[in-house]
Design a protein around this motif. Structure first.
Motif, PDB file in Angstrom:
ATOM      1  N   LEU A  38      78.868   1.034 -52.122  1.00 36.59           N
ATOM      2  CA  LEU A  38      79.501   2.088 -51.011  1.00 36.59           C
ATOM      3  C   LEU A  38      78.471   2.448 -50.295  1.00 36.59           C
ATOM      4  N   ASP A  39      78.357   2.537 -49.125  1.00 42.36           N
ATOM      5  CA  ASP A  39      77.436   3.094 -48.223  1.00 42.36           C
ATOM      6  C   ASP A  39      77.668   4.693 -48.200  1.00 42.36           C
ATOM      7  N   PRO A  40      76.635   5.567 -48.603  1.00 43.21           N
ATOM      8  CA  PRO A  40      76.715   7.186 -48.603  1.00 43.21           C
ATOM      9  C   PRO A  40      77.427   7.485 -47.488  1.00 43.21           C
ATOM     10  N   ASP A  41      77.241   6.973 -46.273  1.00 37.11           N
ATOM     11  CA  ASP A  41      77.880   7.247 -44.906  1.00 37.11           C
ATOM     12  C   ASP A  41      79.305   6.592 -44.818  1.00 37.11           C
ATOM     13  N   PRO A  42      80.327   7.570 -44.912  1.00 34.29           N
ATOM     14  CA  PRO A  42      81.691   6.823 -44.867  1.00 34.29           C
ATOM     15  C   PRO A  42      81.915   6.301 -43.497  1.00 34.29           C
ATOM     16  N   GLY A  43      81.246   6.434 -42.640  1.00 32.59           N
ATOM     17  CA  GLY A  43      81.619   5.816 -41.451  1.00 32.59           C
ATOM     18  C   GLY A  43      80.790   4.459 -41.032  1.00 32.59           C
ATOM     19  N   ALA A  44      79.967   4.130 -42.014  1.00 28.29           N
ATOM     20  CA  ALA A  44      78.923   2.798 -42.049  1.00 28.29           C
ATOM     21  C   ALA A  44      79.866   1.558 -41.648  1.00 28.29           C
ATOM     22  N   THR A  45      79.541   0.758 -41.012  1.00 31.68           N
ATOM     23  CA  THR A  45      79.978  -0.391 -40.717  1.00 31.68           C
ATOM     24  C   THR A  45      79.181  -1.493 -41.048  1.00 31.68           C
ATOM     25  N   ALA A  46      78.225  -1.300 -41.996  1.00 28.83           N
ATOM     26  CA  ALA A  46      77.249  -2.385 -42.382  1.00 28.83           C
ATOM     27  C   ALA A  46      76.992  -2.413 -43.779  1.00 28.83           C
ATOM     28  N   ILE A  47      76.688  -3.615 -44.505  1.00 31.89           N
ATOM     29  CA  ILE A  47      76.671  -3.743 -45.730  1.00 31.89           C
ATOM     30  C   ILE A  47      74.882  -4.170 -45.993  1.00 31.89           C
ATOM     31  N   ARG A  48      74.435  -3.994 -47.209  1.00 37.95           N
ATOM     32  CA  ARG A  48      73.267  -4.523 -47.450  1.00 37.95           C
ATOM     33  C   ARG A  48      73.249  -5.638 -48.533  1.00 37.95           C
ATOM     34  N   ILE A  49      72.819  -6.929 -48.186  1.00 40.20           N
ATOM     35  CA  ILE A  49      72.861  -7.726 -49.254  1.00 40.20           C
ATOM     36  C   ILE A  49      71.341  -8.357 -49.510  1.00 40.20           C
ATOM     37  N   PRO A  50      70.872  -8.036 -50.575  1.00 41.82           N
ATOM     38  CA  PRO A  50      69.377  -8.521 -50.911  1.00 41.82           C
ATOM     39  C   PRO A  50      69.174 -10.047 -50.687  1.00 41.82           C
ATOM     40  N   VAL A  51      67.813 -10.284 -50.441  1.00 40.31           N
ATOM     41  CA  VAL A  51      67.298 -11.660 -50.204  1.00 40.31           C
ATOM     42  C   VAL A  51      67.783 -12.460 -51.665  1.00 40.31           C
ATOM     43  N   LYS A  52      67.966 -13.761 -51.376  1.00 39.69           N
ATOM     44  CA  LYS A  52      68.202 -14.774 -52.572  1.00 39.69           C
ATOM     45  C   LYS A  52      69.520 -14.496 -53.184  1.00 39.69           C
ATOM     46  N   THR A  53      70.378 -13.672 -52.495  1.00 35.92           N
ATOM     47  CA  THR A  53      71.720 -13.613 -52.768  1.00 35.92           C
ATOM     48  C   THR A  53      72.635 -14.877 -52.360  1.00 35.92           C
ATOM     49  N   SER A  54      73.204 -15.317 -53.267  1.00 37.30           N
ATOM     50  CA  SER A  54      74.075 -16.647 -52.980  1.00 37.30           C
ATOM     51  C   SER A  54      74.983 -16.621 -51.811  1.00 37.30           C
ATOM     52  N   ILE A  55      75.359 -17.501 -51.249  1.00 39.12           N
ATOM     53  CA  ILE A  55      76.644 -17.558 -50.047  1.00 39.12           C
ATOM     54  C   ILE A  55      77.714 -17.169 -50.701  1.00 39.12           C
TER      55      ILE A  55
END
Length: 286
Positions: A225-242
């Motif tokens: 969960l992004d600390p900003d409740p209004g955030a509309t983006a997620i962070r996905i680390p490199v090398k994460t599977s599809i």
């Protein structure tokens, strides 16, 4: 040192000790909240034989045990105020008097203190004497929660896993998929929760690498969960599977849509049936 419970304040204290001029001396960690108030003075300052009922031998207190090294007073705000006065005097005079003794003992100890409460707030509430707080606060270190330093997680996770491996007598590694799961979770229990999750996965994984299925469900099934409740983006680390990236995208979108599956399916451009099938596969239905 301040910080939420489980952020690794004792680990930070140990590192400070290991890098300090007194690293050749002992490192003694004391949880003040775990000591009964009526035993506090005896445990920390020590006692002489016969000084009270049950004192069948001399006891060297934690200050003496840490002589030439470092003494960590963890959860210092749990220390009774009346004992804080005595601690303040020890810090000022650099001497301790065992319970029942007639003479003092010189001590050369580096003092580190830790609390999961804001120190000034604790002082205002009467949990921490202000004079003791100002005496201790030569240098204040705030240990941030794990969710605010996820870039540290890979190193922390591998270090903890090595410690578990030494304890269990065998070693295991962390693959990119599992590391991606760990970095996508918010870790409300901080490093303590991370260690428990890794220990669970270590015991349940049969091979030399931690298995994704062995990660506790609250970790593997929860998007970060992004600390900003209004955030509309997620962070996905490199090398994460599809597959894992898709899972996080679906769950975060569902969270953003406040659980509305029809709106979630529309936003993702899939049928409601496909969404239900995915959620069922993730164990999020029922």
């Amino acid at each position: 040192m301040t910080g939420e419970s489980g952020t690794g304040k004792e680990r930070v204290a140990r590192t400070i000790h290991d890098l300090s001029p007194c690293r050749a001396g002992p490192f003694v960690a004391v949880n003040c909240g775990a000591i009964s108030p009526n035993l506090m003075e005896s445990q920390i300052f020590g006692h002489e034989k016969g000084s009270f009922s049950g004192a069948t031998s001399r006891h060297r207190g934690f200050f003496e045990q840490a002589q030439g090294g470092t003494l960590l007073l963890d959860e210092i705000t749990e220390m009774p105020p009346e004992f804080q006065v005595k601690l303040l005097r020890v810090l000022e005079t650099r001497t301790v008097v065992r319970l029942g003794a007639e003479s003092s003992i010189d001590v050369d100890v580096r003092i580190l203190a830790a609390t999961n409460r804001p120190p000034l707030a604790a002082a205002e509430e009467g949990k921490l004497r202000k004079d003791l707080y100002y005496r201790l606060r030569i240098l204040e270190v705030e240990v941030p929660p794990l969710r605010e330093r996820l870039e540290d997680l890979p190193l922390l996770a591998r270090t903890i896993l090595e410690e578990i491996g030494e304890q269990e007598g065998r070693r295991k590694s962390i693959g990119p998929d599992v590391m991606g799961m760990l970095q996508a979770y918010a870790w409300p229990g901080n490093i303590r929760e991370l260690r428990n999750a890794l220990y669970t996965a270590f015991l349940l994984s049969e091979g030399p690498e931690l298995e994704a299925a062995s990660i506790p469900h609250e970790v593997s099934g929860s998007p970060r969960l992004d600390p900003d409740p209004g955030a509309t983006a997620i962070r996905i680390p490199v090398k994460t599977s599809i597959r894992e990236a898709e899972r996080r995208l679906i769950l975060m979108t569902l969270e953003h849509m406040e659980g509305r599956k029809d709106r979630t399916a529309e936003a993702l451009g899939v049928s409601i049936k496909t969404l239900y099938n995915r959620l069922h596969a993730y164990g999020c239905m029922g």
